[in-house]
Motif scaffolding. Structure first.
Motif, mmCIF file in Angstrom:
data_model
loop_
_atom_site.group_PDB
_atom_site.id
_atom_site.type_symbol
_atom_site.label_atom_id
_atom_site.label_comp_id
_atom_site.label_asym_id
_atom_site.label_seq_id
_atom_site.Cartn_x
_atom_site.Cartn_y
_atom_site.Cartn_z
ATOM 1 N N LYS A 65 38.735 36.675 38.118
ATOM 2 C CA LYS A 65 38.641 38.052 37.619
ATOM 3 C C LYS A 65 40.006 38.725 37.615
ATOM 4 C CE LYS A 65 35.098 40.605 38.835
ATOM 5 N NZ LYS A 65 34.065 41.269 39.669
ATOM 6 N N LEU A 78 39.201 53.636 39.998
ATOM 7 C CA LEU A 78 39.829 52.325 40.133
ATOM 8 C C LEU A 78 40.636 52.285 41.425
ATOM 9 C CD1 LEU A 78 40.264 49.629 38.531
ATOM 10 C CD2 LEU A 78 42.462 50.585 37.822
ATOM 11 N N ASN A 134 34.269 41.749 34.787
ATOM 12 C CA ASN A 134 35.157 42.877 34.489
ATOM 13 C C ASN A 134 34.625 43.561 33.230
ATOM 14 O OD1 ASN A 134 36.838 42.220 36.632
ATOM 15 N ND2 ASN A 134 38.298 41.093 35.372
ATOM 16 N N SER A 181 44.104 47.261 42.396
ATOM 17 C CA SER A 181 43.881 46.832 41.010
ATOM 18 C C SER A 181 44.787 47.605 40.061
ATOM 19 C CB SER A 181 42.409 47.038 40.616
ATOM 20 O OG SER A 181 41.560 46.201 41.362
ATOM 21 N N GLU A 195 33.468 49.093 31.087
ATOM 22 C CA GLU A 195 33.875 50.269 31.848
ATOM 23 C C GLU A 195 35.135 49.972 32.672
ATOM 24 O OE1 GLU A 195 31.066 51.521 34.770
ATOM 25 O OE2 GLU A 195 31.999 53.475 35.069
ATOM 26 N N PHE A 196 35.158 48.794 33.297
ATOM 27 C CA PHE A 196 36.320 48.410 34.097
ATOM 28 C C PHE A 196 37.561 48.273 33.220
ATOM 29 C CE2 PHE A 196 39.104 45.061 35.784
ATOM 30 C CZ PHE A 196 39.385 45.558 37.048
ATOM 31 N N LYS A 209 39.038 51.503 32.340
ATOM 32 C CA LYS A 209 39.806 52.041 33.463
ATOM 33 C C LYS A 209 41.196 51.411 33.520
ATOM 34 C CE LYS A 209 35.759 52.919 36.398
ATOM 35 N NZ LYS A 209 35.063 52.537 37.663
#
Length: 252
Positions: free
Chosen positions: A184, A47, A216, A51, A219-220, A223
């Motif tokens: 997002k 990441l 998003n 973010s 998996e995102f 994270k």
């Protein structure tokens, strides 16, 4: 002390030249916390730092971590989160946390910005007017959640319909339509607000699904949850993960 080289270097990037008093008063705790939060967690995934810090700020708003928010905000600036992005996260949090909980954070942001020579007010970011905010809010809801939201503003029992209207014209028409963050980033922030405050599982599942719809993906979001574990602890992090998994099942 056995603080890792990576942790020390990352801490220095966050807080240049700063040495915590906790190194003197609570050395064993700081050794374990810094090695976990600033080495093990940071190196868990790929990441990006911007973010990561945007998510941490939103999470600290959600869990009311005021002192930590004040500490992390300069670090977020040092890692490239812009003043506009920070203000937009704080502004949007009002729709999910209420001004009663956000007011001290807004004051803190202004104080820190002023101390760092950031001129206030920042450039205007609003794109709607009083006349078109409802229509723009509806479009934002449709863009994020799908066509089933087209008539959301006039749905529900008569005695509570005004709240759905407010969700459209205020939450989405006043905030989601602003510049400074894209959909997002706004949905990621909303996910963090809700996950960190706890007790709002239906809304968290809905916004996890909205995140996935915007790109998003699961998996995102894992994270994001992982990077926020040091700031909200395991129960709310695991609860957020369950909500993500529930949203993912419904999307299949």
């Amino acid at each position: 002390m056995a603080i890792t080289k990576f942790s020390q270097e990352y801490h220095e990037k966050m807080f240049p030249g700063y040495k915590s008093r906790f190194l003197e008063t609570d050395p064993e705790f700081i050794e374990r916390f810094d090695n976990f939060a600033f080495d093990e967690v940071v190196n868990q995934d790929d990441l990006d730092d911007r973010s990561r810090f945007m998510a941490i700020l939103a999470t600290l708003l959600g869990c009311q971590g005021f002192d930590e928010f004040r500490a992390i905000l300069p670090a977020a600036l040092n890692f490239g989160v812009t003043p506009v992005e920070i203000k937009e996260i704080v502004y949007q949090s009002v729709a999910y946390l209420g001004i009663g909980r956000v007011f001290p954070f807004l004051k803190a942001v202004n104080e820190i910005f002023t101390a760092r020579g950031i001129k206030l007010p920042l450039e205007p970011q609003a794109t709607t007017t009083t006349e078109n905010r409802r229509e723009a809010g509806t479009q934002a809801q449709v863009d994020i959640f799908g066509d089933n939201m087209k008539d959301f503003w006039k749905s529900g029992p008569e005695e509570t319909r005004h709240i759905n209207y407010w969700l459209t014209d205020n939450c989405f028409g006043d905030y989601y339509t602003r510049k400074g963050l894209d959909y997002k980033q706004r949905e990621m922030s909303t996910f963090c607000f809700i996950a960190a405050q706890g007790g709002c599982e239906p809304q968290l599942i809905a916004h996890a699904a909205a995140n996935m719809r915007l790109g998003n993906d699961r998996e995102f979001l894992i994270k994001i949850i992982s990077q926020c574990v040091p700031y909200i602890g395991y129960p709310r992090s695991l609860n957020a993960l369950n909500c993500v998994n529930e949203a993912a099942k419904k999307a299949i």
